[in-house]
Design a protein around this motif. Structure first.
Motif, PDB file in Angstrom:
ATOM      1  N   ALA A 121       4.018   1.145  -3.930  1.00  0.00           N
ATOM      2  CA  ALA A 121       3.905   0.699  -5.319  1.00  0.00           C
ATOM      3  C   ALA A 121       2.954   1.556  -6.269  1.00  0.00           C
ATOM      4  CB  ALA A 121       2.829  -0.472  -4.942  1.00  0.00           C
ATOM      5  N   GLN A 122       2.270   2.610  -5.744  1.00  0.00           N
ATOM      6  CA  GLN A 122       1.853   3.617  -6.568  1.00  0.00           C
ATOM      7  C   GLN A 122       2.356   4.851  -6.533  1.00  0.00           C
ATOM      8  OE1 GLN A 122      -2.336   3.673  -5.133  1.00  0.00           O
ATOM      9  NE2 GLN A 122      -2.892   1.676  -6.302  1.00  0.00           N
ATOM     10  N   ALA A 123       3.508   5.080  -6.380  1.00  0.00           N
ATOM     11  CA  ALA A 123       4.460   6.217  -6.141  1.00  0.00           C
ATOM     12  C   ALA A 123       4.427   7.042  -7.315  1.00  0.00           C
ATOM     13  CB  ALA A 123       5.938   5.803  -5.630  1.00  0.00           C
ATOM     14  N   ALA A 124       4.340   6.349  -8.523  1.00  0.00           N
ATOM     15  CA  ALA A 124       4.079   7.369  -9.806  1.00  0.00           C
ATOM     16  C   ALA A 124       3.119   8.051  -9.608  1.00  0.00           C
ATOM     17  CB  ALA A 124       4.072   6.239 -10.885  1.00  0.00           C
ATOM     18  N   TRP A 125       2.067   7.823  -8.986  1.00  0.00           N
ATOM     19  CA  TRP A 125       0.974   8.589  -8.827  1.00  0.00           C
ATOM     20  C   TRP A 125       0.747   9.576  -7.596  1.00  0.00           C
ATOM     21  CZ3 TRP A 125      -1.598   9.011 -13.131  1.00  0.00           C
ATOM     22  CH2 TRP A 125      -1.394   7.779 -14.394  1.00  0.00           C
ATOM     23  N   LEU A 126       1.251   8.958  -6.404  1.00  0.00           N
ATOM     24  CA  LEU A 126       0.782   9.511  -5.019  1.00  0.00           C
ATOM     25  C   LEU A 126       2.258  10.036  -4.431  1.00  0.00           C
ATOM     26  CD1 LEU A 126      -1.382   6.413  -3.604  1.00  0.00           C
ATOM     27  CD2 LEU A 126      -2.131   8.568  -4.624  1.00  0.00           C
ATOM     28  N   ASP A 127       2.048  11.145  -3.933  1.00  0.00           N
ATOM     29  CA  ASP A 127       3.262  11.984  -3.203  1.00  0.00           C
ATOM     30  C   ASP A 127       3.241  11.561  -1.650  1.00  0.00           C
ATOM     31  OD1 ASP A 127       4.920  13.491  -2.265  1.00  0.00           O
ATOM     32  OD2 ASP A 127       4.467  15.453  -3.389  1.00  0.00           O
ATOM     33  N   ALA A 128       3.764  10.584  -1.285  1.00  0.00           N
ATOM     34  CA  ALA A 128       3.719  10.223   0.204  1.00  0.00           C
ATOM     35  C   ALA A 128       3.832  11.212   1.173  1.00  0.00           C
ATOM     36  CB  ALA A 128       4.512   8.667   0.115  1.00  0.00           C
ATOM     37  N   GLY A 129       5.192  11.793   0.667  1.00  0.00           N
ATOM     38  CA  GLY A 129       5.744  12.830   1.633  1.00  0.00           C
ATOM     39  C   GLY A 129       4.851  13.923   1.885  1.00  0.00           C
ATOM     40  N   GLN A 130       3.818  14.203   1.033  1.00  0.00           N
ATOM     41  CA  GLN A 130       2.926  15.403   1.270  1.00  0.00           C
ATOM     42  C   GLN A 130       1.460  14.875   1.607  1.00  0.00           C
ATOM     43  OE1 GLN A 130       3.784  18.598   1.491  1.00  0.00           O
ATOM     44  NE2 GLN A 130       5.944  17.603   1.432  1.00  0.00           N
ATOM     45  N   SER A 131       1.131  13.688   1.920  1.00  0.00           N
ATOM     46  CA  SER A 131      -0.044  13.039   2.093  1.00  0.00           C
ATOM     47  C   SER A 131      -0.196  12.728   3.706  1.00  0.00           C
ATOM     48  CB  SER A 131      -0.030  11.849   1.260  1.00  0.00           C
ATOM     49  OG  SER A 131      -0.166  12.227  -0.176  1.00  0.00           O
ATOM     50  N   PRO A 132      -0.777  13.492   4.527  1.00  0.00           N
ATOM     51  CA  PRO A 132      -1.016  13.165   6.010  1.00  0.00           C
ATOM     52  C   PRO A 132      -2.224  12.285   6.306  1.00  0.00           C
ATOM     53  CG  PRO A 132      -1.843  15.258   5.451  1.00  0.00           C
ATOM     54  CD  PRO A 132      -1.316  14.734   4.021  1.00  0.00           C
ATOM     55  N   ALA A 133      -1.838  11.376   7.249  1.00  0.00           N
ATOM     56  CA  ALA A 133      -3.002  10.761   7.782  1.00  0.00           C
ATOM     57  C   ALA A 133      -3.044  10.647   9.516  1.00  0.00           C
ATOM     58  CB  ALA A 133      -2.525   9.223   7.427  1.00  0.00           C
TER      59      ALA A 133
END
Length: 254
Positions: A101-113
């Motif tokens: 939902a926040q893909a306009a701000w967050l780069d999911a592919g480069q955000s490890p967890a």
């Protein structure tokens, strides 16, 4: 305590100022709603700062470190079982939906967890230091990868048993008020985390976090302590695959 670490990079077309404004205006509220549903005991946000301090720390470590992360979300549970149940019992899906939902701000592919365990090294009581905006404290966040000529087990052992005592030794001169090692757990749930959140970048061996205050030794003593820390880091850390940055802490759940 068991921790869930989620490191975020903003989308490349979003600058840092716009991202931090969006966090304060709207993103934080949406995250707080989801985090409150996960049953964690604590939750903290760290807003990364790309500034002159990063430039100095990077230069001291060869000048090729990764760029700072823009946001770190940290969650604590009392036991491993509580953390795993919260995540695989629907929590990961909620997190993934919010990131989408926040893909306009967050780069999911480069955000490890990953899931992690903390090992305090220099630790006041109560553990209530917060490097909030305007605080005299500086919070340093150091997600790190180990050198590839070392096994992961050897790097962890050196970090915990040799580097930790060295930092404790120099803490009075360095002005360190608190220093915690946070080691990634080799836990099967990390595969679930990666699959659900969809990142394609490597996870880290873990991270170090340091709260530095205005005290400490003389300028020369602080310089010597810093030099000793960097020289020892080079024995087990791959600087080019790691980063070290200052962050502003925001308590979300306490």
């Amino acid at each position: 305590m068991i921790r869930f670490e989620y490191y975020f990079r903003r989308q490349p077309q979003v600058n840092s100022e716009a991202f931090q404004a969006a966090w304060h205006d709207s993103l934080q509220t949406a995250w707080l709603e989801v985090l409150n549903s996960l049953g964690c005991q604590r939750a903290l946000a760290v807003l990364g700062q790309d500034n002159d301090l990063f430039v100095q720390m990077n230069r001291a470590r060869g000048g090729s470190m990764q760029a700072p992360f823009d946001l770190v979300l940290e969650l604590w549970w009392g036991t491993e079982a509580e953390a795993v149940q919260a995540l695989i019992g629907g929590g990961l899906e909620q997190l993934a939906d919010l990131v989408a939902a926040q893909a306009a701000w967050l780069d999911a592919g480069q955000s490890p967890a990953w899931l992690a365990m903390e090992y305090p090294q220099v630790n006041p009581t109560p553990e209530d230091l917060v490097a909030s905006a305007g605080s005299v404290l500086k919070k340093l966040q150091f997600p790190l990868q180990h050198r590839r000529d070392l096994s992961e087990a050897a790097a962890r052992q050196y970090w915990l048993q040799s580097h930790g005592p060295l930092i404790r030794q120099h803490a009075p001169d360095s002005g360190i008020a608190r220093y915690v090692q946070v080691h990634r757990l080799d836990h099967p749930v990390n595969a679930n985390i990666a699959a659900a959140l969809g990142f394609v970048c490597p996870v880290y061996l873990g991270h170090a976090e340091v709260w530095v205050g205005p005290g400490g030794g003389s300028q020369d003593a602080r310089r010597q302590a810093s030099r000793a820390a960097v020289e020892d880091e080079a024995k087990f850390i791959d600087f080019a695959a790691s980063t070290l940055f200052a962050g502003i802490e925001i308590r979300l759940i306490e």
